[in-house]
Design an enzyme around this catalytic site. Structure first.
Site, PDB file in Angstrom:
ATOM      1  N   SER A 139      82.855  -6.024  79.403  1.00 48.87           N
ATOM      2  CA  SER A 139      83.376  -7.130  80.222  1.00 48.87           C
ATOM      3  C   SER A 139      82.374  -7.494  81.311  1.00 48.87           C
ATOM      4  CB  SER A 139      84.694  -6.722  80.876  1.00 48.87           C
ATOM      5  OG  SER A 139      85.643  -6.407  79.887  1.00 48.87           O
TER       6      SER A 139
HETATM    7  N1  SAH Z   1      86.364  -2.367  78.815  1.00 52.50           N
HETATM    8  C1  SAH Z   1      85.285  -2.014  77.929  1.00 52.50           C
HETATM    9  C2  SAH Z   1      85.315  -2.685  76.561  1.00 52.50           C
HETATM   10  C3  SAH Z   1      85.949  -4.028  76.469  1.00 52.50           C
HETATM   11  S1  SAH Z   1      85.891  -4.703  74.819  1.00 52.50           S
HETATM   12  C4  SAH Z   1      83.964  -2.306  78.584  1.00 52.50           C
HETATM   13  O1  SAH Z   1      83.903  -3.164  79.461  1.00 52.50           O
HETATM   14  O2  SAH Z   1      82.989  -1.672  78.207  1.00 52.50           O
HETATM   15  C5  SAH Z   1      87.449  -4.122  74.217  1.00 52.50           C
HETATM   16  C6  SAH Z   1      87.372  -2.758  73.597  1.00 52.50           C
HETATM   17  O3  SAH Z   1      88.669  -2.473  73.091  1.00 52.50           O
HETATM   18  C7  SAH Z   1      86.416  -2.657  72.428  1.00 52.50           C
HETATM   19  O4  SAH Z   1      85.547  -1.590  72.631  1.00 52.50           O
HETATM   20  C8  SAH Z   1      87.327  -2.419  71.231  1.00 52.50           C
HETATM   21  O5  SAH Z   1      86.725  -1.608  70.249  1.00 52.50           O
HETATM   22  C9  SAH Z   1      88.529  -1.755  71.890  1.00 52.50           C
HETATM   23  N2  SAH Z   1      89.780  -1.844  71.158  1.00 52.50           N
HETATM   24  C10 SAH Z   1      90.345  -2.920  70.559  1.00 52.50           C
HETATM   25  N3  SAH Z   1      91.531  -2.584  69.995  1.00 52.50           N
HETATM   26  C11 SAH Z   1      91.728  -1.257  70.253  1.00 52.50           C
HETATM   27  C12 SAH Z   1      92.759  -0.337  69.953  1.00 52.50           C
HETATM   28  N4  SAH Z   1      93.837  -0.675  69.216  1.00 52.50           N
HETATM   29  N5  SAH Z   1      92.624   0.925  70.396  1.00 52.50           N
HETATM   30  C13 SAH Z   1      91.543   1.323  71.104  1.00 52.50           C
HETATM   31  N6  SAH Z   1      90.521   0.498  71.416  1.00 52.50           N
HETATM   32  C14 SAH Z   1      90.622  -0.793  71.017  1.00 52.50           C
END
Ligand code: SAH
Length: 304
Positions: A139
Site C-alpha cells: 500500500s
Molecule cells: N498490507 C500489505 C499488503 C497489501 S496487498 C502491504 O502493504 O505490504 C493485500 C495482501 O492481501 C496481498 O499480499 C494478498 O496476497 C493478501 N490477501 C488477499 N486475500 C487474502 C486472504 N484471503 N488471506 C490472506 N491474505 C490475503
C-alpha cells in the site's frame, strides 16, 4: 496488481473521493492546496514542495493508480542522502500534510525503513502503491500512515494487533513496534512466498528482535478466518478489500477493539469497526479507497 489497466472513469471517481477525504484530514490552511497539487517527498533538508496541477494530471495516467489510493502521487524525486534520512523525510512530509498526527506513529514509521519492504528498494518513498508480485501490492505510505493513525489508541504497549493480508510485512512490523514491549503483532498472508519474503524483510528491520523473541509472527493462511491463537485483538487491520466484513474477524475483535477494513468490490470504502464493551459494533466510513481483493489464493493467482 501486476496488470496495467488503463485509467477508468471509476478510478478517476475513486481518486477524487479519496483526495477530498484526505483533504478533510488536513489543517484548513493546507487542505485547499492539497486538492489542487501533488506533493513531493523532499530530501530530508528540503522544505515541502508542490507541483502544479499539470503534474497532478498524471495521477490518471499512472499504472499504479488503479491499484490503490494515492494521495500524493507523482512524488517521485531521486534524492540524495541515506535510506533512513529519506525515510524520515517521507514521514515528515506525511506529518506536514496532517496524515500523521501522533508522535508515536511518526517515530515508528521513522524506525522502519520502507525501502526494506519494497522490491529492490526502488521507489520506496514515493507515495504510491507498488506491485510486489502475485497480483498484490504494498500500500501507499499515506494509507499505511492513515491506518496506523486510525488504530493508534488500539496499538498501545502490551496490546494485540492482527494484520490480515500482511504482504510485505511493513505494517506488521510497524504494529510490532507500536505494541512493544509485551504486546503481540500477528500477520496473516495467504501467499507463502510473500510470507517468507516478509519475514526476511522484517529480519533486516528495526523489528527483527520482535521476530526473534516471538512477539511478532507471520503466518501463511486464509486471513478471512483471522488468527484465533492470539485473539482477541485490540486492533485488526485488513490490507485487502472484502466484499463484506468477515464474521470471524468481528468475533476475534476484543470489546473496546477497533478494526480497519476496506469493504466493497469496484467501489470500496475504508470502514472503521468499533466493538463496544457490550460486544455490539458500530461501523463508520472513513474514506473511499482502492485495494486488491481479499479473496482465495487461487482467485488471486489467476488474476481474480
Ligand atoms: N498490507 C500489505 C499488503 C497489501 S496487498 C502491504 O502493504 O505490504 C493485500 C495482501 O492481501 C496481498 O499480499 C494478498 O496476497 C493478501 N490477501 C488477499 N486475500 C487474502 C486472504 N484471503 N488471506 C490472506 N491474505 C490475503
Amino acid at each position: 496488481m501486476n496488470t496495467t489497466p488503463s485509467p477508468s472513469p471509476s478510478a478517476r471517481y475513486n481518486f477524487l473521493f479519496s483526495s477530498s477525504s484526505a483533504s478533510r484530514a488536513l489543517p484548513p490552511s493546507r487542505a485547499l492546496s492539497l486538492t489542487a497539487t501533488a506533493t513531493l517527498f523532499p530530501s530530508h533538508s528540503s522544505p515541502p514542495s508542490s507541483v502544479s496541477l499539470t503534474t497532478s494530471f498524471s495521477f490518471f495516467q499512472n499504472p499504479n493508480f488503479i491499484t490503490g489510493n494515492s494521495l500524493f502521487h507523482s512524488m517521485q524525486r531521486f534524492c540524495s542522502g541515506s535510506s533512513m534520512s529519506r525515510n524520515k523525510a517521507m514521514v515528515e512530509s506525511l506529518q506536514r500534510y496532517g496524515v500523521i498526527r501522533s508522535n508515536k506513529v511518526a517515530e515508528v514509521m521513522e524506525s522502519i525503513d520502507r525501502a526494506l519492504f519494497v522490491p529492490n528498494g526502488a521507489g520506496a518513498y514515493i507515495d504510491s502503491p507498488m506491485s510486489i508480485g502475485y497480483n498484490a501490492t504494498i500500500s501507499a505510505p499515506h494509507m499505511h500512515a492513515m491506518c496506523l493513525q486510525l488504530l493508534e489508541k488500539n496499538l498501545q504497549p502490551g496490546m494485540h494487533a492482527l494484520d490480515v493480508g500482511s504482504g510485505t510485512g511493513y505494517l506488521t512490523a510497524c504494529f510490532g513496534m507500536m505494541v512493544r514491549p509485551e504486546g503481540r503483532a500477528v500477520g496473516v498472508e495467504h501467499i507463502p512466498e510473500l510470507v517468507s519474503s516478509s519475514i526476511e524483510n522484517i529480519q533486516k528491520s528495526a523489528a527483527a528482535q520482535l521476530l526473534k523473541d516471538g512477539s511478532l509472527s507471520v503466518h501463511a493462511a486464509d486471513g478471512r478466518k483471522g488468527w484465533p491463537e492470539f485473539a482477541p485483538y485490540d486492533a485488526i487491520h485488513v490490507g485487502a478489500a472484502a466484499p463484506e466484513i468477515p464474521q470471524a474477524l468481528i468475533d476475534q475483535l476484543k470489546p473496546g477493539g477497533r478494526m480497519v477494513i476496506p469493504v466493497g468490490n469496484m467501489f470500496q470504502d475504508l470502514k472503521v469497526v468499533d466493538k463496544k464493551s457490550d460486544g455490539s459494533i458500530s461501523v463508520h466510513t472513513e474514506t473511499s479507497v482502492r485495494y486488491v481483493p481479499l479473496t482465495s489464493r487461487e482467485a488471486q493467482l489467476r488474476g481474480y
